[in-house]
Design an enzyme around this catalytic site. Structure first.
Site, PDB file in Angstrom:
ATOM      1  N   ASP A 140       0.832  -1.195   0.000  1.00 20.30           N
ATOM      2  CA  ASP A 140       0.000   0.000   0.000  1.00 20.30           C
ATOM      3  C   ASP A 140       0.868   1.245   0.000  1.00 20.30           C
ATOM      4  O   ASP A 140       1.910   1.287   0.646  1.00 20.30           O
ATOM      5  CB  ASP A 140      -0.923   0.018   1.221  1.00 20.30           C
ATOM      6  CG  ASP A 140      -0.160   0.050   2.534  1.00 20.30           C
ATOM      7  OD1 ASP A 140      -0.158   1.104   3.201  1.00 20.30           O
ATOM      8  OD2 ASP A 140       0.460  -0.971   2.884  1.00 20.30           O
ATOM      9  N   SER A 141       0.454   2.256  -0.763  1.00 14.76           N
ATOM     10  CA  SER A 141       1.128   3.549  -0.818  1.00 14.76           C
ATOM     11  C   SER A 141       2.581   3.369  -1.249  1.00 14.76           C
ATOM     12  O   SER A 141       2.842   2.866  -2.344  1.00 14.76           O
ATOM     13  CB  SER A 141       1.003   4.257   0.534  1.00 14.76           C
ATOM     14  OG  SER A 141       1.417   5.592   0.445  1.00 14.76           O
ATOM     15  N   ALA A 142       3.555   3.752  -0.422  1.00 13.41           N
ATOM     16  CA  ALA A 142       4.952   3.519  -0.764  1.00 13.41           C
ATOM     17  C   ALA A 142       5.201   2.036  -1.008  1.00 13.41           C
ATOM     18  O   ALA A 142       5.950   1.648  -1.912  1.00 13.41           O
ATOM     19  CB  ALA A 142       5.854   4.040   0.354  1.00 13.41           C
ATOM     20  N   LEU A 168      -1.852  -1.110  -3.752  1.00 11.65           N
ATOM     21  CA  LEU A 168      -3.021  -0.402  -3.229  1.00 11.65           C
ATOM     22  C   LEU A 168      -2.656   1.072  -3.057  1.00 11.65           C
ATOM     23  O   LEU A 168      -1.708   1.402  -2.336  1.00 11.65           O
ATOM     24  CB  LEU A 168      -3.450  -0.994  -1.888  1.00 11.65           C
ATOM     25  CG  LEU A 168      -3.499  -2.520  -1.793  1.00 11.65           C
ATOM     26  CD1 LEU A 168      -3.946  -2.957  -0.405  1.00 11.65           C
ATOM     27  CD2 LEU A 168      -4.384  -3.112  -2.871  1.00 11.65           C
ATOM     28  N   HIS A 266      -6.832   7.764   0.386  1.00  9.63           N
ATOM     29  CA  HIS A 266      -5.604   7.007   0.154  1.00  9.63           C
ATOM     30  C   HIS A 266      -5.525   5.835   1.141  1.00  9.63           C
ATOM     31  O   HIS A 266      -5.754   5.994   2.338  1.00  9.63           O
ATOM     32  CB  HIS A 266      -4.419   7.951   0.363  1.00  9.63           C
ATOM     33  CG  HIS A 266      -3.089   7.365   0.070  1.00  9.63           C
ATOM     34  ND1 HIS A 266      -2.650   7.129  -1.213  1.00  9.63           N
ATOM     35  CD2 HIS A 266      -2.078   6.983   0.884  1.00  9.63           C
ATOM     36  CE1 HIS A 266      -1.431   6.645  -1.174  1.00  9.63           C
ATOM     37  NE2 HIS A 266      -1.053   6.530   0.091  1.00  9.63           N
TER      38      HIS A 266
END
Length: 295
Positions: A140-142, A168, A266
């Site tokens: 997820d994200s980074a 994600l 996010h």
């Protein structure tokens, strides 16, 4: 309509924004509280080739299938503890084990430390007898960006590629060029362009290159990479990262799916077990990945 739980995500990110503006490290102690505790999952900490990690093992799962999970946090925060419940929900829905990594963080450890840690752990997992076609990446994200760049690093090292990857709300654009930074600025609770630029600078360091393919896969050759399923929230400023990654993957001939969930923030999947949108997203990921793992 977004659920009430989506407001919880906004409140958390607003607190993070205040901390960033005041030049203090964000307090992440309560981050994992967004996620409900999944029942019937055991946890075991381990050393994955020199990288701290945690197994999440759902009762009755297929133990020869594994999700290699990469937490978010802008490369400067997050851990296997903040994200263990999220990835346990995904592992339980898919009926497999999850190996949740704790890679090194910036600014103490600059790129490429993170992608090297993830690749080292993947090589270790292969050495444990788990076949590459029985492994899928998730992040997820980074960590969503790492779910792509780790495959690139693995390919450089001559390692077999995993069966699939699931980013994600992926953060992939280290140049911070997406138009959604402006179009969603009043909807996103945290990720203003200035915040993301600051995170990119901390991750790359003064001599880093925002176009380095191992940091920014939008500048990488994705030809031959396995299928990818991208999810993003419709209200996040990073949604263009997801669209750009999908476009770049399609041009490379990859099998790619992108689902954008209207009204969501996010990494909204962090509200798994508490918000119907997150649970729907987890079910979709599980249904997509199971046949790719041979289940």
């Amino acid at each position: 309509m977004p659920s009430k739980q989506s407001q919880t995500v906004k409140e958390l990110y607003r607190g993070w924004t205040r901390a960033m503006i005041e030049s203090r490290e964000p307090d992440i102690d309560g981050w994992g509280d967004l996620t409900a505790e999944p029942r019937g999952v055991d946890y075991l900490e381990t050393d994955a080739g020199g990288v701290p990690a945690m197994w999440a093992v759902p009762k009755g799962c297929a133990e020869d299938r594994v999700l290699l999970c990469l937490h978010g946090g802008g490369f400067m925060s997050g851990s296997m503890y903040t994200h263990r419940k999220l990835y346990a929900h995904l592992a339980k829905a898919a009926g497999v084990r999850a190996l949740i990594l704790e890679y090194r963080l910036a600014p103490g450890h600059l790129h490429p430390a993170q992608v090297d840690d993830a690749t080292d752990a993947y090589a270790w997992l292969l050495g444990q007898g788990v076949g590459a076609r029985h492994i899928a990446f998730a992040g997820d994200s980074a960590g969503g960006g790492l779910a792509i760049t780790t495959m690139l690093r693995a390919r450089e090292r001559g390692l077999p590629l995993p069966a699939a990857s699931m980013p994600l709300s992926p953060w992939v654009d280290m140049e911070v060029l997406g138009g959604s930074y402006e179009s969603n600025r009043d909807k996103d609770a945290f990720f203003y362009r200035e915040v993301v630029q600051a995170l990119a600078d901390l991750f790359l360091g003064t001599d880093g290159d925002p176009r380095d393919p191992l940091a920014n896969p939008l500048h990488a050759d994705l030809t031959g990479l396995p299928p990818v399923y991208i999810q993003a929230g419709g209200d996040e400023t990073l949604v263009d990262d997801a669209h750009l990654l999908e476009e770049h993957a399609r041009k490379a001939g990859m099998e790619v799916r992108l689902d954008v969930f209207p009204g969501q923030q996010h990494s909204f999947q962090m509200t798994a077990g508490r918000a119907p949108e997150a649970d729907e997203a987890i079910r979709s990921l599980a249904a997509w990945v199971r046949p790719r793992l041979g289940l």
